[in-house]
Enzyme design. Structure first.
Site, short mmCIF file in Angstrom:
data_model
loop_
_atom_site.label_atom_id
_atom_site.label_comp_id
_atom_site.label_asym_id
_atom_site.label_seq_id
_atom_site.Cartn_x
_atom_site.Cartn_y
_atom_site.Cartn_z
CD GLU A 231 -3.00 -1.21 2.21
OE1 GLU A 231 -2.77 -0.80 3.08
OE2 GLU A 231 -4.09 -1.93 1.73
CD GLU A 351 -4.29 -6.18 1.96
OE1 GLU A 351 -5.16 -4.95 2.59
OE2 GLU A 351 -3.05 -6.27 2.43
#
Length: 426
Positions: A231, A351
């Protein structure tokens, strides 16, 4: 009974958050009944003395519709929008995340209540063919001792370093027919970092750790690659040429360094959280790939990876649109799915997840619409998460760490591809 709290180091939950907010982590605070307060809610579970096999509900993925896409053993490559094996046969990853190595336990969570082998057995039985395994770079320090483990249930883990414990999990997963993606999730046990380096982790060490892992697992063809940094966001840019912030440049450099010691690995490159002035989920925006793709010296090895969440994490305006969920495919295609649909490169949705998967709530509607979209477009995924202690998504397991969430598994079983053959004895 022997409790992980005897280690004096309680496990933590992991909580997802939307752009601009902080990710919070909450301690579990009792020896037998542990509670994790997240967003005003409290979840309690008991630590049991047995390994819990009788309590495990086995909703087999075989009951769902299985797609083709296991592929053959050996090295994997990319071909336009697909991951393929050496024979050019398409490989589709339909897996799950199991976190904990990135936290202060330096071990996957849940081992305070059952054995690591029973956990992997259950994962494979549910039909997950891939394990995305988060870690922190702090894990590799000699001072980082695995804890939060009931050693009566896991006697073979006693005295192991965190790296040796990772070896056990990786071998155990691959022996059971699962492929493994390693995920640099945090620089240390405390929090994620916007960039691939931080005050506590240099860029050089980040890259060196990847090279060491690539060497360590180079003889296990089922360890398929590196999710280079979890991320990227905030300061992270894409394609602006600034060596301090340009995530595309850093990913290229690290991917080439890995391939110098292990040409087998796929390089998974996540997005950032924005494109120009438009914000999106952390790691979820890959619009920059159109103009600035990642080009490695070793061809056919880049897989892009996005993260995408629902209203249970943050109630974005598109979840309340009048045409929801029909509006969602256009949003996904703008930010990440176009890469697969236009045959630019393969895509992994690394995810996504949420607590509700059944009923008419916006979160349940969103999750099911996304699963249908992934299946329709044959997009690989690793679901977040196996763990029930993910603060705002929950997991495939319920809070007893044994029972399968039937509604989640029913949804996931709609789109699963086969595992590889288990190795002898598994």
């Amino acid at each position: 009974m022997n409790s992980p709290m005897d280690q004096n180091n309680a496990p933590t939950t992991e909580t997802k958050r939307a752009p601009r907010s902080q990710r919070l982590r909450f301690g579990i605070a009792a020896a037998v009944v542990a509670a994790a307060a997240v967003g005003g809610t409290v979840t309690a579970f008991a630590v049991n003395n047995n390994d819990g096999q009788s309590a495990v509900t086995t909703t087999s993925a075989a009951a769902g519709v299985k797609a083709t896409g296991a592929g053959a053993e050996g090295r994997l490559f990319t071909k336009k929008g697909d991951i393929v094996d050496a024979d050019g046969k398409k490989v589709v990853l339909t897996g799950v995340n199991w976190f904990g190595f990135e936290t202060e336990t330096f071990a996957p969570h849940g081992l305070w209540t059952r054995s690591w082998e029973s956990m992997l057995d259950q994962m494979a039985k549910q039909g997950f063919n891939t394990l995305r395994l988060p870690y922190s770079n702090e894990m590799f320090k000699s001072s980082s001792k695995p804890n939060g483990i009931d050693f009566h249930k896991n006697p073979d883990l006693k005295g192991l370093t965190a790296q040796q414990l990772m070896d056990k999990i990786v071998k155990g997963a691959t022996d059971r027919g699962m492929r493994v993606i390693l995920d640099q999730h945090r620089p240390d046990q405390y929090s994620q970092s916007e960039l691939w380096y931080s005050q506590k982790l240099t860029e050089e060490q980040w890259q060196d750790d990847w090279v060491k892992l690539a060497k360590r697992y180079q003889n296990n063809d089922r360890v398929i690659g590196a999710d280079l940094h979890n991320e990227p966001r905030g300061q992270a840019t894409w394609g602006d040429g600034n060596p301090k912030t340009d995530w595309r440049l850093a990913a290229t450099k690290a991917g080439n360094a890995i391939h110098k010691v292990n040409k087998n690995w796929l390089i998974f490159v996540e997005g950032t959280d924005r494109h120009k002035n438009e914000q999106f989920w952390w790691g979820g925006d890959l619009q920059g790939v159109k103009k600035y793709p990642v080009k490695l010296d070793e061809p056919n090895k880049v897989v892009y990876s996005a993260h995408d969440y629902g209203p249970g994490v943050y109630n974005q305006n598109w979840f309340t649109a009048k045409d929801f969920p029909k509006n969602m495919p256009a949003i996904w295609e703008k930010h990440w799915a176009y890469i697969k649909k236009q045959n630019i490169a393969p895509l992994l949705l690394g995810e996504f997840g949420g607590r509700k998967t059944a009923g008419n709530s916006s979160e349940a509607v969103w999750q099911n619409a996304l699963m249908d979209y992934l299946k329709k477009n044959q997009i690989s995924y690793t679901y977040w998460t196996w763990n029930p202690d993910s603060g705002d998504t929950g997991g495939v397991l319920k809070n007893d760490w044994k029972t399968i969430d039937q509604n989640k598994m029913k949804m996931l079983a709609k789109y699963q591809t086969p595992l590889l053959e288990p190795k002898k004895g598994k």
